[in-house]
Motif scaffolding. Structure first.
Motif, PDB file in Angstrom:
ATOM      1  N   ALA A  91       1.078 -10.056  -8.232  1.00 23.95           N
ATOM      2  CA  ALA A  91       0.227 -10.234  -7.358  1.00 23.95           C
ATOM      3  C   ALA A  91       0.882  -9.289  -5.882  1.00 23.95           C
ATOM      4  CB  ALA A  91       0.232 -11.736  -6.745  1.00 23.95           C
ATOM      5  N   GLU A  92       2.042  -9.313  -5.733  1.00 24.73           N
ATOM      6  CA  GLU A  92       2.416  -8.641  -4.490  1.00 24.73           C
ATOM      7  C   GLU A  92       2.194  -7.057  -4.581  1.00 24.73           C
ATOM      8  OE1 GLU A  92       6.606  -9.031  -3.608  1.00 24.73           O
ATOM      9  OE2 GLU A  92       6.570 -11.128  -3.753  1.00 24.73           O
ATOM     10  N   ARG A  93       2.189  -6.498  -5.699  1.00 21.94           N
ATOM     11  CA  ARG A  93       2.064  -5.204  -6.161  1.00 21.94           C
ATOM     12  C   ARG A  93       0.542  -4.820  -6.057  1.00 21.94           C
ATOM     13  NH1 ARG A  93       4.782  -3.261 -11.353  1.00 21.94           N
ATOM     14  NH2 ARG A  93       5.797  -5.321 -11.563  1.00 21.94           N
ATOM     15  N   TYR A  94      -0.346  -5.905  -6.255  1.00 21.87           N
ATOM     16  CA  TYR A  94      -1.742  -5.712  -6.221  1.00 21.87           C
ATOM     17  C   TYR A  94      -2.319  -5.798  -5.102  1.00 21.87           C
ATOM     18  CZ  TYR A  94      -6.688  -7.160  -6.733  1.00 21.87           C
ATOM     19  OH  TYR A  94      -7.922  -7.292  -6.395  1.00 21.87           O
ATOM     20  N   LEU A  95      -1.589  -7.047  -4.162  1.00 22.84           N
ATOM     21  CA  LEU A  95      -2.189  -6.853  -2.718  1.00 22.84           C
ATOM     22  C   LEU A  95      -1.693  -5.681  -1.789  1.00 22.84           C
ATOM     23  CD1 LEU A  95      -1.573 -10.682  -2.257  1.00 22.84           C
ATOM     24  CD2 LEU A  95      -3.567  -9.609  -2.246  1.00 22.84           C
ATOM     25  N   LYS A  96      -0.427  -5.155  -2.079  1.00 26.52           N
ATOM     26  CA  LYS A  96       0.108  -4.035  -1.358  1.00 26.52           C
ATOM     27  C   LYS A  96      -0.864  -2.841  -1.818  1.00 26.52           C
ATOM     28  CE  LYS A  96       3.708  -0.927  -0.634  1.00 26.52           C
ATOM     29  NZ  LYS A  96       3.202   0.061   0.038  1.00 26.52           N
ATOM     30  N   ARG A  97      -1.031  -2.482  -2.961  1.00 28.95           N
ATOM     31  CA  ARG A  97      -1.839  -1.421  -3.250  1.00 28.95           C
ATOM     32  C   ARG A  97      -3.492  -1.560  -2.603  1.00 28.95           C
ATOM     33  NH1 ARG A  97      -5.672  -0.615  -7.650  1.00 28.95           N
ATOM     34  NH2 ARG A  97      -5.133  -2.780  -8.250  1.00 28.95           N
ATOM     35  N   ARG A  98      -4.058  -2.757  -2.772  1.00 27.58           N
ATOM     36  CA  ARG A  98      -5.236  -2.896  -1.857  1.00 27.58           C
ATOM     37  C   ARG A  98      -5.286  -2.697  -0.622  1.00 27.58           C
ATOM     38  NH1 ARG A  98      -8.827  -7.723  -3.198  1.00 27.58           N
ATOM     39  NH2 ARG A  98      -9.898  -6.491  -1.569  1.00 27.58           N
ATOM     40  N   PHE A  99      -4.213  -3.138   0.080  1.00 32.64           N
ATOM     41  CA  PHE A  99      -3.948  -3.074   1.547  1.00 32.64           C
ATOM     42  C   PHE A  99      -3.863  -1.514   1.866  1.00 32.64           C
ATOM     43  CE2 PHE A  99      -0.828  -2.128   5.021  1.00 32.64           C
ATOM     44  CZ  PHE A  99      -1.569  -2.808   6.156  1.00 32.64           C
ATOM     45  N   ASP A 100      -2.924  -0.721   1.080  1.00 36.35           N
ATOM     46  CA  ASP A 100      -3.001   0.716   1.301  1.00 36.35           C
ATOM     47  C   ASP A 100      -4.053   1.372   0.936  1.00 36.35           C
ATOM     48  OD1 ASP A 100      -0.175   0.331   1.891  1.00 36.35           O
ATOM     49  OD2 ASP A 100       0.564   0.809  -0.049  1.00 36.35           O
ATOM     50  N   GLU A 101      -4.824   1.094   0.020  1.00 35.08           N
ATOM     51  CA  GLU A 101      -6.326   1.673  -0.230  1.00 35.08           C
ATOM     52  C   GLU A 101      -7.032   1.426   1.072  1.00 35.08           C
ATOM     53  OE1 GLU A 101      -7.427  -0.034  -3.866  1.00 35.08           O
ATOM     54  OE2 GLU A 101      -6.156   1.412  -5.209  1.00 35.08           O
ATOM     55  N   GLY A 102      -7.221   0.235   1.588  1.00 35.51           N
ATOM     56  CA  GLY A 102      -8.104  -0.098   2.601  1.00 35.51           C
ATOM     57  C   GLY A 102      -7.561   0.410   3.515  1.00 35.51           C
ATOM     58  N   ARG A 103      -6.211   0.942   4.232  1.00 35.50           N
ATOM     59  CA  ARG A 103      -5.743   1.678   5.251  1.00 35.50           C
ATOM     60  C   ARG A 103      -6.331   2.922   5.205  1.00 35.50           C
ATOM     61  NH1 ARG A 103       0.475   0.868   6.082  1.00 35.50           N
ATOM     62  NH2 ARG A 103       0.675   2.607   7.593  1.00 35.50           N
ATOM     63  N   THR A 104      -6.416   3.629   4.051  1.00 30.93           N
ATOM     64  CA  THR A 104      -6.478   5.062   3.718  1.00 30.93           C
ATOM     65  C   THR A 104      -8.045   5.162   3.955  1.00 30.93           C
ATOM     66  OG1 THR A 104      -4.824   5.418   2.100  1.00 30.93           O
ATOM     67  CG2 THR A 104      -6.570   6.672   1.979  1.00 30.93           C
ATOM     68  N   GLU A 105      -8.814   4.199   3.451  1.00 28.95           N
ATOM     69  CA  GLU A 105     -10.318   4.472   3.664  1.00 28.95           C
ATOM     70  C   GLU A 105     -10.627   4.264   4.991  1.00 28.95           C
ATOM     71  OE1 GLU A 105     -13.965   1.512   2.574  1.00 28.95           O
ATOM     72  OE2 GLU A 105     -12.663   1.812   0.877  1.00 28.95           O
ATOM     73  N   GLY A 106      -9.934   3.316   5.921  1.00 25.36           N
ATOM     74  CA  GLY A 106     -10.147   3.141   7.076  1.00 25.36           C
ATOM     75  C   GLY A 106      -9.958   4.495   8.041  1.00 25.36           C
ATOM     76  N   ARG A 107      -8.670   5.068   7.544  1.00 25.29           N
ATOM     77  CA  ARG A 107      -8.419   6.284   8.295  1.00 25.29           C
ATOM     78  C   ARG A 107      -9.427   7.575   7.992  1.00 25.29           C
ATOM     79  NH1 ARG A 107      -1.923   6.405   6.882  1.00 25.29           N
ATOM     80  NH2 ARG A 107      -1.411   4.951   8.546  1.00 25.29           N
TER      81      ARG A 107
END
Length: 53
Positions: free
Chosen positions: A3-19
């Protein structure tokens, strides 16, 4: 742990999309600014900010 890895990956993807979205907003704003400059028109549009998300 998964779950931690999944949440971190989703966070990172969202951050990249926002940038990516913010970069596109800045490029569009700059294009309009340069067009106004080339046409000797006033340009008083404020630059994009984090509030514009």
């Amino acid at each position: 742990m998964l779950a931690e890895r999944y949440l971190k990956r989703r966070f990172d993807e969202g951050r990249t999309e926002g940038r990516t979205e913010m970069q596109a907003k800045w490029e569009e704003w700059n294009r309009r600014r340069e067009e106004a400059l080339a046409e000797n028109r006033p340009f008083d549009e404020p630059p994009p900010s984090m509030k514009d998300k």
